[in-house]
Scaffold this motif. Sequence first.
Motif, PDB file in Angstrom:
ATOM      1  N   GLY A  13      32.578 -95.396 110.633  1.00 45.93           N
ATOM      2  CA  GLY A  13      31.873 -94.279 111.233  1.00 45.93           C
ATOM      3  C   GLY A  13      32.714 -93.693 112.349  1.00 45.93           C
ATOM      4  N   LEU A  14      32.764 -92.379 112.422  1.00 42.77           N
ATOM      5  CA  LEU A  14      33.593 -91.697 113.419  1.00 42.77           C
ATOM      6  C   LEU A  14      32.788 -90.633 114.152  1.00 42.77           C
ATOM      7  CD1 LEU A  14      36.611 -91.205 111.035  1.00 42.77           C
ATOM      8  CD2 LEU A  14      36.706 -92.564 113.123  1.00 42.77           C
ATOM      9  N   GLY A  15      33.023 -90.558 115.432  1.00 44.77           N
ATOM     10  CA  GLY A  15      32.511 -89.482 116.248  1.00 44.77           C
ATOM     11  C   GLY A  15      33.683 -88.911 117.015  1.00 44.77           C
ATOM     12  N   CYS A  16      33.653 -87.624 117.302  1.00 48.53           N
ATOM     13  CA  CYS A  16      34.773 -87.050 118.056  1.00 48.53           C
ATOM     14  C   CYS A  16      34.355 -85.758 118.734  1.00 48.53           C
ATOM     15  CB  CYS A  16      35.980 -86.794 117.148  1.00 48.53           C
ATOM     16  SG  CYS A  16      35.708 -85.552 115.882  1.00 48.53           S
ATOM     17  N   GLN A  17      35.121 -85.399 119.750  1.00 46.86           N
ATOM     18  CA  GLN A  17      34.933 -84.111 120.408  1.00 46.86           C
ATOM     19  C   GLN A  17      35.510 -83.024 119.507  1.00 46.86           C
ATOM     20  OE1 GLN A  17      36.804 -84.382 124.253  1.00 46.86           O
ATOM     21  NE2 GLN A  17      35.574 -86.134 124.867  1.00 46.86           N
ATOM     22  N   ARG A  18      35.032 -81.820 119.675  1.00 52.29           N
ATOM     23  CA  ARG A  18      35.571 -80.678 118.918  1.00 52.29           C
ATOM     24  C   ARG A  18      37.080 -80.580 119.139  1.00 52.29           C
ATOM     25  NH1 ARG A  18      33.017 -79.306 114.882  1.00 52.29           N
ATOM     26  NH2 ARG A  18      30.827 -78.936 115.182  1.00 52.29           N
ATOM     27  N   GLY A  19      37.794 -80.355 118.051  1.00 54.24           N
ATOM     28  CA  GLY A  19      39.232 -80.161 118.158  1.00 54.24           C
ATOM     29  C   GLY A  19      40.027 -81.449 118.308  1.00 54.24           C
ATOM     30  N   CYS A  20      39.395 -82.586 118.136  1.00 52.80           N
ATOM     31  CA  CYS A  20      40.113 -83.858 118.244  1.00 52.80           C
ATOM     32  C   CYS A  20      41.194 -83.916 117.152  1.00 52.80           C
ATOM     33  CB  CYS A  20      39.121 -85.015 118.071  1.00 52.80           C
ATOM     34  SG  CYS A  20      39.889 -86.640 118.130  1.00 52.80           S
ATOM     35  N   ILE A  49      28.509 -87.442 111.644  1.00 55.47           N
ATOM     36  CA  ILE A  49      27.266 -86.672 111.692  1.00 55.47           C
ATOM     37  C   ILE A  49      27.503 -85.304 111.049  1.00 55.47           C
ATOM     38  CG2 ILE A  49      27.726 -85.722 113.993  1.00 55.47           C
ATOM     39  CD1 ILE A  49      24.656 -86.257 114.548  1.00 55.47           C
ATOM     40  N   ASP A  50      26.470 -84.739 110.437  1.00 52.42           N
ATOM     41  CA  ASP A  50      26.653 -83.495 109.679  1.00 52.42           C
ATOM     42  C   ASP A  50      27.126 -82.314 110.521  1.00 52.42           C
ATOM     43  OD1 ASP A  50      24.233 -83.003 110.976  1.00 52.42           O
ATOM     44  OD2 ASP A  50      23.071 -82.765 109.129  1.00 52.42           O
ATOM     45  N   MET A  51      26.897 -82.338 111.837  1.00 50.40           N
ATOM     46  CA  MET A  51      27.386 -81.224 112.661  1.00 50.40           C
ATOM     47  C   MET A  51      28.915 -81.246 112.809  1.00 50.40           C
ATOM     48  SD  MET A  51      26.017 -82.329 116.472  1.00 50.40           S
ATOM     49  CE  MET A  51      24.333 -82.031 116.011  1.00 50.40           C
ATOM     50  N   LYS A  52      29.566 -82.291 112.302  1.00 50.71           N
ATOM     51  CA  LYS A  52      31.036 -82.365 112.308  1.00 50.71           C
ATOM     52  C   LYS A  52      31.627 -82.027 110.936  1.00 50.71           C
ATOM     53  CE  LYS A  52      31.470 -83.824 116.549  1.00 50.71           C
ATOM     54  NZ  LYS A  52      32.103 -83.007 117.557  1.00 50.71           N
ATOM     55  N   ARG A  53      30.796 -81.479 110.073  1.00 56.40           N
ATOM     56  CA  ARG A  53      31.220 -81.189 108.693  1.00 56.40           C
ATOM     57  C   ARG A  53      32.489 -80.319 108.627  1.00 56.40           C
ATOM     58  NH1 ARG A  53      28.194 -81.991 104.276  1.00 56.40           N
ATOM     59  NH2 ARG A  53      26.283 -82.232 105.484  1.00 56.40           N
ATOM     60  N   ASP A  54      32.693 -79.457 109.630  1.00 55.45           N
ATOM     61  CA  ASP A  54      33.855 -78.556 109.616  1.00 55.45           C
ATOM     62  C   ASP A  54      34.935 -78.994 110.603  1.00 55.45           C
ATOM     63  OD1 ASP A  54      32.470 -78.039 111.926  1.00 55.45           O
ATOM     64  OD2 ASP A  54      32.541 -75.863 111.739  1.00 55.45           O
ATOM     65  N   GLU A  55      34.886 -80.253 111.033  1.00 55.87           N
ATOM     66  CA  GLU A  55      35.861 -80.743 112.025  1.00 55.87           C
ATOM     67  C   GLU A  55      37.200 -81.031 111.327  1.00 55.87           C
ATOM     68  OE1 GLU A  55      37.252 -81.207 115.563  1.00 55.87           O
ATOM     69  OE2 GLU A  55      35.120 -80.815 115.348  1.00 55.87           O
ATOM     70  N   PRO A  56      38.254 -80.256 111.636  1.00 54.74           N
ATOM     71  CA  PRO A  56      39.530 -80.397 110.920  1.00 54.74           C
ATOM     72  C   PRO A  56      40.127 -81.805 110.986  1.00 54.74           C
ATOM     73  CG  PRO A  56      39.530 -78.391 112.239  1.00 54.74           C
ATOM     74  CD  PRO A  56      38.293 -79.146 112.607  1.00 54.74           C
ATOM     75  N   GLY A  57      40.051 -82.454 112.149  1.00 52.02           N
ATOM     76  CA  GLY A  57      40.645 -83.786 112.273  1.00 52.02           C
ATOM     77  C   GLY A  57      40.010 -84.808 111.341  1.00 52.02           C
ATOM     78  N   LEU A  58      38.697 -84.762 111.216  1.00 50.29           N
ATOM     79  CA  LEU A  58      37.993 -85.681 110.312  1.00 50.29           C
ATOM     80  C   LEU A  58      38.363 -85.410 108.857  1.00 50.29           C
ATOM     81  CD1 LEU A  58      34.405 -85.725 111.884  1.00 50.29           C
ATOM     82  CD2 LEU A  58      36.074 -87.593 111.909  1.00 50.29           C
ATOM     83  N   ILE A  59      38.371 -84.130 108.494  1.00 50.57           N
ATOM     84  CA  ILE A  59      38.699 -83.741 107.123  1.00 50.57           C
ATOM     85  C   ILE A  59      40.118 -84.165 106.782  1.00 50.57           C
ATOM     86  CG2 ILE A  59      39.048 -81.748 105.597  1.00 50.57           C
ATOM     87  CD1 ILE A  59      36.746 -80.383 107.317  1.00 50.57           C
ATOM     88  N   GLU A  60      41.040 -83.921 107.714  1.00 53.22           N
ATOM     89  CA  GLU A  60      42.445 -84.268 107.486  1.00 53.22           C
ATOM     90  C   GLU A  60      42.627 -85.782 107.379  1.00 53.22           C
ATOM     91  OE1 GLU A  60      46.713 -83.368 109.592  1.00 53.22           O
ATOM     92  OE2 GLU A  60      45.073 -81.999 110.051  1.00 53.22           O
TER      93      GLU A  60
END
Length: 141
Positions: A13-20, A49-60
Amino acid sequence: MTDASAAPTLAVGLGCQRGCPVSTLRALLDQALQAHQIGLHQIRALASIDMKRDEPGLIELAEQLALPLMYFSSEQLAGYQPQLSHHSDIAFERTGCYGVAESAALALAEQLSQAPAKLLISRQKYAQATLALACTAYNPR
């Protein structure tokens, strides 16, 4: 039954600030796995969490590791509150749950294995990110 089916289900499980940056997420993952002597090949999937669905770092990160990345709503994650090692009021203010990384890891491990999960690595914080690892043991019944 093969030995592979007896392996526990491991979910990150991962959580991160925007732009991480993905480098921060990867460093946190590598550090946590190394400290607990877990091989990257043992990880089945990543979650947030679903609000990070568009977070580039997670996707990458998911693309780099060739792992599925699943998302859960704050309502789904809130149910894991009693199992969390750390309750963050800031996380609750921003997301509606007290811990994204731990809750997401538990939710994903349970979804993958259809069995109760527990935290193998509780919340680890590094720079702009948090990580947790949950597992379910193989149950032959």
